[in-house]
Design a protein around this motif. Structure first.
Motif, PDB file in Angstrom:
ATOM      1  N   ASN A 314      63.822  43.891  -4.382  1.00 27.44           N
ATOM      2  CA  ASN A 314      62.754  43.105  -3.763  1.00 27.44           C
ATOM      3  C   ASN A 314      62.789  43.000  -2.244  1.00 27.44           C
ATOM      4  O   ASN A 314      61.946  42.327  -1.655  1.00 27.44           O
ATOM      5  CB  ASN A 314      62.712  41.694  -4.380  1.00 27.44           C
ATOM      6  CG  ASN A 314      63.990  40.898  -4.121  1.00 27.44           C
ATOM      7  OD1 ASN A 314      64.839  41.283  -3.327  1.00 27.44           O
ATOM      8  ND2 ASN A 314      64.139  39.778  -4.833  1.00 27.44           N
ATOM      9  N   LYS A 315      63.721  43.657  -1.588  1.00 28.31           N
ATOM     10  CA  LYS A 315      63.742  43.604  -0.122  1.00 28.31           C
ATOM     11  C   LYS A 315      62.892  44.701   0.512  1.00 28.31           C
ATOM     12  O   LYS A 315      62.560  44.627   1.700  1.00 28.31           O
ATOM     13  CB  LYS A 315      65.188  43.705   0.383  1.00 28.31           C
ATOM     14  CG  LYS A 315      66.084  42.552  -0.055  1.00 28.31           C
ATOM     15  CD  LYS A 315      65.543  41.203   0.407  1.00 28.31           C
ATOM     16  CE  LYS A 315      66.451  40.062   0.023  1.00 28.31           C
ATOM     17  NZ  LYS A 315      66.439  39.780  -1.419  1.00 28.31           N
ATOM     18  N   THR A 316      62.528  45.728  -0.243  1.00 30.65           N
ATOM     19  CA  THR A 316      61.633  46.761   0.277  1.00 30.65           C
ATOM     20  C   THR A 316      60.226  46.185   0.393  1.00 30.65           C
ATOM     21  O   THR A 316      59.744  45.551  -0.556  1.00 30.65           O
ATOM     22  CB  THR A 316      61.604  47.975  -0.668  1.00 30.65           C
ATOM     23  OG1 THR A 316      62.930  48.509  -0.765  1.00 30.65           O
ATOM     24  CG2 THR A 316      60.659  49.063  -0.162  1.00 30.65           C
ATOM     25  N   PRO A 317      59.553  46.380   1.529  1.00 27.70           N
ATOM     26  CA  PRO A 317      58.177  45.878   1.645  1.00 27.70           C
ATOM     27  C   PRO A 317      57.322  46.327   0.473  1.00 27.70           C
ATOM     28  O   PRO A 317      57.406  47.469   0.027  1.00 27.70           O
ATOM     29  CB  PRO A 317      57.700  46.486   2.965  1.00 27.70           C
ATOM     30  CG  PRO A 317      58.947  46.663   3.768  1.00 27.70           C
ATOM     31  CD  PRO A 317      60.011  47.035   2.769  1.00 27.70           C
ATOM     32  N   HIS A 318      56.501  45.425  -0.047  1.00 26.00           N
ATOM     33  CA  HIS A 318      55.756  45.672  -1.266  1.00 26.00           C
ATOM     34  C   HIS A 318      54.831  46.874  -1.139  1.00 26.00           C
ATOM     35  O   HIS A 318      54.724  47.687  -2.074  1.00 26.00           O
ATOM     36  CB  HIS A 318      54.947  44.422  -1.639  1.00 26.00           C
ATOM     37  CG  HIS A 318      54.494  44.393  -3.051  1.00 26.00           C
ATOM     38  ND1 HIS A 318      53.158  44.324  -3.405  1.00 26.00           N
ATOM     39  CD2 HIS A 318      55.186  44.421  -4.219  1.00 26.00           C
ATOM     40  CE1 HIS A 318      53.058  44.303  -4.722  1.00 26.00           C
ATOM     41  NE2 HIS A 318      54.265  44.356  -5.240  1.00 26.00           N
ATOM     42  N   ASP A 319      54.168  47.038  -0.005  1.00 23.05           N
ATOM     43  CA  ASP A 319      53.257  48.168   0.145  1.00 23.05           C
ATOM     44  C   ASP A 319      54.002  49.492   0.157  1.00 23.05           C
ATOM     45  O   ASP A 319      53.529  50.493  -0.385  1.00 23.05           O
ATOM     46  CB  ASP A 319      52.394  48.008   1.398  1.00 23.05           C
ATOM     47  CG  ASP A 319      53.194  47.894   2.684  1.00 23.05           C
ATOM     48  OD1 ASP A 319      54.405  47.598   2.620  1.00 23.05           O
ATOM     49  OD2 ASP A 319      52.611  48.090   3.777  1.00 23.05           O
ATOM     50  N   VAL A 320      55.185  49.510   0.750  1.00 26.16           N
ATOM     51  CA  VAL A 320      56.018  50.722   0.746  1.00 26.16           C
ATOM     52  C   VAL A 320      56.485  51.027  -0.671  1.00 26.16           C
ATOM     53  O   VAL A 320      56.428  52.172  -1.134  1.00 26.16           O
ATOM     54  CB  VAL A 320      57.221  50.567   1.693  1.00 26.16           C
ATOM     55  CG1 VAL A 320      58.156  51.773   1.599  1.00 26.16           C
ATOM     56  CG2 VAL A 320      56.750  50.361   3.129  1.00 26.16           C
ATOM     57  N   PHE A 321      56.946  49.995  -1.364  1.00 31.55           N
ATOM     58  CA  PHE A 321      57.376  50.149  -2.760  1.00 31.55           C
ATOM     59  C   PHE A 321      56.261  50.735  -3.614  1.00 31.55           C
ATOM     60  O   PHE A 321      56.462  51.715  -4.336  1.00 31.55           O
ATOM     61  CB  PHE A 321      57.828  48.791  -3.295  1.00 31.55           C
ATOM     62  CG  PHE A 321      57.912  48.678  -4.788  1.00 31.55           C
ATOM     63  CD1 PHE A 321      58.417  49.704  -5.570  1.00 31.55           C
ATOM     64  CD2 PHE A 321      57.484  47.509  -5.429  1.00 31.55           C
ATOM     65  CE1 PHE A 321      58.496  49.587  -6.958  1.00 31.55           C
ATOM     66  CE2 PHE A 321      57.559  47.383  -6.801  1.00 31.55           C
ATOM     67  CZ  PHE A 321      58.056  48.424  -7.569  1.00 31.55           C
ATOM     68  N   LEU A 322      55.068  50.168  -3.552  1.00 29.38           N
ATOM     69  CA  LEU A 322      53.979  50.633  -4.404  1.00 29.38           C
ATOM     70  C   LEU A 322      53.546  52.048  -4.059  1.00 29.38           C
ATOM     71  O   LEU A 322      53.226  52.844  -4.957  1.00 29.38           O
ATOM     72  CB  LEU A 322      52.791  49.672  -4.300  1.00 29.38           C
ATOM     73  CG  LEU A 322      53.001  48.263  -4.867  1.00 29.38           C
ATOM     74  CD1 LEU A 322      51.727  47.445  -4.724  1.00 29.38           C
ATOM     75  CD2 LEU A 322      53.461  48.293  -6.317  1.00 29.38           C
ATOM     76  N   ALA A 323      53.538  52.398  -2.773  1.00 31.33           N
ATOM     77  CA  ALA A 323      53.164  53.759  -2.379  1.00 31.33           C
ATOM     78  C   ALA A 323      54.166  54.769  -2.932  1.00 31.33           C
ATOM     79  O   ALA A 323      53.784  55.816  -3.480  1.00 31.33           O
ATOM     80  CB  ALA A 323      53.090  53.852  -0.853  1.00 31.33           C
ATOM     81  N   TRP A 324      55.442  54.471  -2.771  1.00 34.55           N
ATOM     82  CA  TRP A 324      56.493  55.357  -3.308  1.00 34.55           C
ATOM     83  C   TRP A 324      56.451  55.399  -4.833  1.00 34.55           C
ATOM     84  O   TRP A 324      56.487  56.480  -5.436  1.00 34.55           O
ATOM     85  CB  TRP A 324      57.854  54.847  -2.825  1.00 34.55           C
ATOM     86  CG  TRP A 324      59.022  55.357  -3.614  1.00 34.55           C
ATOM     87  CD1 TRP A 324      59.611  56.587  -3.523  1.00 34.55           C
ATOM     88  CD2 TRP A 324      59.756  54.635  -4.617  1.00 34.55           C
ATOM     89  NE1 TRP A 324      60.663  56.688  -4.404  1.00 34.55           N
ATOM     90  CE2 TRP A 324      60.777  55.497  -5.095  1.00 34.55           C
ATOM     91  CE3 TRP A 324      59.660  53.348  -5.163  1.00 34.55           C
ATOM     92  CZ2 TRP A 324      61.683  55.113  -6.085  1.00 34.55           C
ATOM     93  CZ3 TRP A 324      60.568  52.968  -6.140  1.00 34.55           C
ATOM     94  CH2 TRP A 324      61.550  53.840  -6.594  1.00 34.55           C
ATOM     95  N   PHE A 325      56.333  54.247  -5.470  1.00 37.72           N
ATOM     96  CA  PHE A 325      56.404  54.181  -6.928  1.00 37.72           C
ATOM     97  C   PHE A 325      55.188  54.842  -7.569  1.00 37.72           C
ATOM     98  O   PHE A 325      55.289  55.385  -8.677  1.00 37.72           O
ATOM     99  CB  PHE A 325      56.521  52.723  -7.365  1.00 37.72           C
ATOM    100  CG  PHE A 325      57.176  52.532  -8.703  1.00 37.72           C
ATOM    101  CD1 PHE A 325      58.252  53.312  -9.089  1.00 37.72           C
ATOM    102  CD2 PHE A 325      56.728  51.549  -9.574  1.00 37.72           C
ATOM    103  CE1 PHE A 325      58.871  53.118 -10.324  1.00 37.72           C
ATOM    104  CE2 PHE A 325      57.328  51.349 -10.806  1.00 37.72           C
ATOM    105  CZ  PHE A 325      58.404  52.137 -11.182  1.00 37.72           C
TER     106      PHE A 325
END
Length: 379
Positions: A314-325
């Motif tokens: 949960n420390k990765t910015p949410h928008d970065v997480f969703l783009a990668w995922f």
């Protein structure tokens, strides 16, 4: 909760092929992944070596939500000390590794039955096995890759679970032998130098456990995690007729940003971007395509492939997480490979993940990450 970081099958769910079968001629058509494209979650009821109740125990309501949201798979990572009886005021001894706690075993029974009640497939995994875990937090009395006593205990545990669940169909229950195998210099120090397990040694361990399971349930579907922490295809296992499990954590600069169990100096991790330059590497979909290419090829040879764990702390910015995922799930899904998010409730989950940059939706007293849920449903 933080993410601390097999079976001959006559039907469609066969985990692999014989060596003769895998000799696919260039003109042969590409096979499809023989495993169903299961989609679901990891639940952490028995994840800790400590048998104290889980802070997020899985309830019937949780399983019903999963089912109603369109998911059909639940992986149950277990630490073997959780379901043993021994003196926990000191380190466990090799003799105590065989002392099952019937009350705790029955708790595992109930969770498997609950998952099956809602038409979902349960996958039982030894996250910590006698003599090995990718994480610290419990002192192992021996080394699974080197000591026969550890291998004997490993086989004892899998024979026990195979006998316990011998009447449950392979369509409802599978076994995942060992979470994220790796060879470490010090089995009780997760930051000690490590390498992939030599293929012949991994084959010896996986083969012995597979035989122990097949003595009780010859048709049980068995899965082996990829080598070197779930990353690498294991060609040495193909003729054992077992499936293999990859991971959805690559690169760790995204998935485990600032995670203290995965980084020696988490406070100085470079800021994650997707795509973009992070530290000394450029992160992009191309690197994911390269990473998953061996797994896609394996499935194309007719060996079952599933992604047993994926997600992002949960420390990765949410928008970065969703783009990668989005890229991770798109690559897996488009190649018929299912997945299980780590976890359902907690730091990686769709409920109560504790992110500071998410507009959570209230869901029966929980905080629901609707964007993440919809991304999972899409794939």
């Amino acid at each position: 909760m933080r993410r601390r970081n097999f079976i001959k099958n006559a039907g469609l769910l066969a985990g692999g092929l014989t060596l003769l079968d895998q000799a696919v001629l260039p003109s042969s058509p590409r096979k499809t992944n023989p495993l169903p494209k299961w989609r679901g979650f990891n639940v952490l009821d028995f994840f800790s070596p400590n048998p104290a109740p889980s802070p997020h125990p899985t309830t019937e309501e949780h399983i019903r939500w999963m089912r109603d949201w369109g998911f059909d798979f639940v992986r149950i990572p277990m630490a073997y000390p959780h379901y043993l009886q021994f003196d926990r005021s000191r380190d466990i001894t090799p003799d105590e590794v065989f002392q099952m706690d019937e009350q705790k075993v029955e708790e595992v029974d109930r969770l498997v039955m609950l998952i099956n009640k809602y038409g979902m497939h349960a996958n039982l995994n030894l996250h910590r096995a006698p003599g090995y875990c990718i994480n610290a937090g419990f002192h192992e009395p021996y080394n699974l890759w080197k000591d026969q006593a550890a291998l004997d205990a490993f086989c004892f545990h899998w024979n026990f679970w195979a006998r316990r669940f011998r009447n449950i169909s392979k369509d409802k229950l599978s076994f995942d032998l060992l979470n994220e195998p790796a060879m470490r210099m010090d089995m009780n120090d997760q930051h000690s130098p490590g390498t992939a397990v030599p293929g012949d040694i991994y084959r010896k361990v996986a083969g012995a456990a597979t035989e122990a399971i097949r003595k009780e349930t010859p048709e049980r579907l068995i899965i082996a995690d990829g080598n070197w922490g779930g990353s690498n295809v294991v060609p040495e296992l193909i003729d054992l007729n077992i499936a293999q499990s990859c991971r959805g954590y690559n690169p760790h600069a995204i998935s485990h940003y600032k995670a203290p169990w995965a980084n020696k100096d988490p406070d100085h991790n470079p800021e994650p971007k997707w795509p973009g330059q992070v530290g000394n590497q450029y992160l992009s979909r191309d690197m994911l395509e390269t990473y998953y290419k061996p797994w896609i090829k394996l499935a194309g040879q007719g060996v079952g492939v599933h992604c047993g764990e994926c997600g992002c702390w949960n420390k990765t910015p949410h928008d970065v997480f969703l783009a990668w995922f989005t890229d991770v799930l798109d690559i897996l899904s488009s190649n018929g490979i299912g997945f299980a998010l780590w976890n359902f409730i907690g730091d990686f989950g769709i409920l109560d993940s504790g992110r500071s940059d998410v507009a959570y939706e209230d869901w029966h007293g929980h905080k629901l990450d609707r964007q993440l849920l919809e991304l999972l449903q899409k794939h």
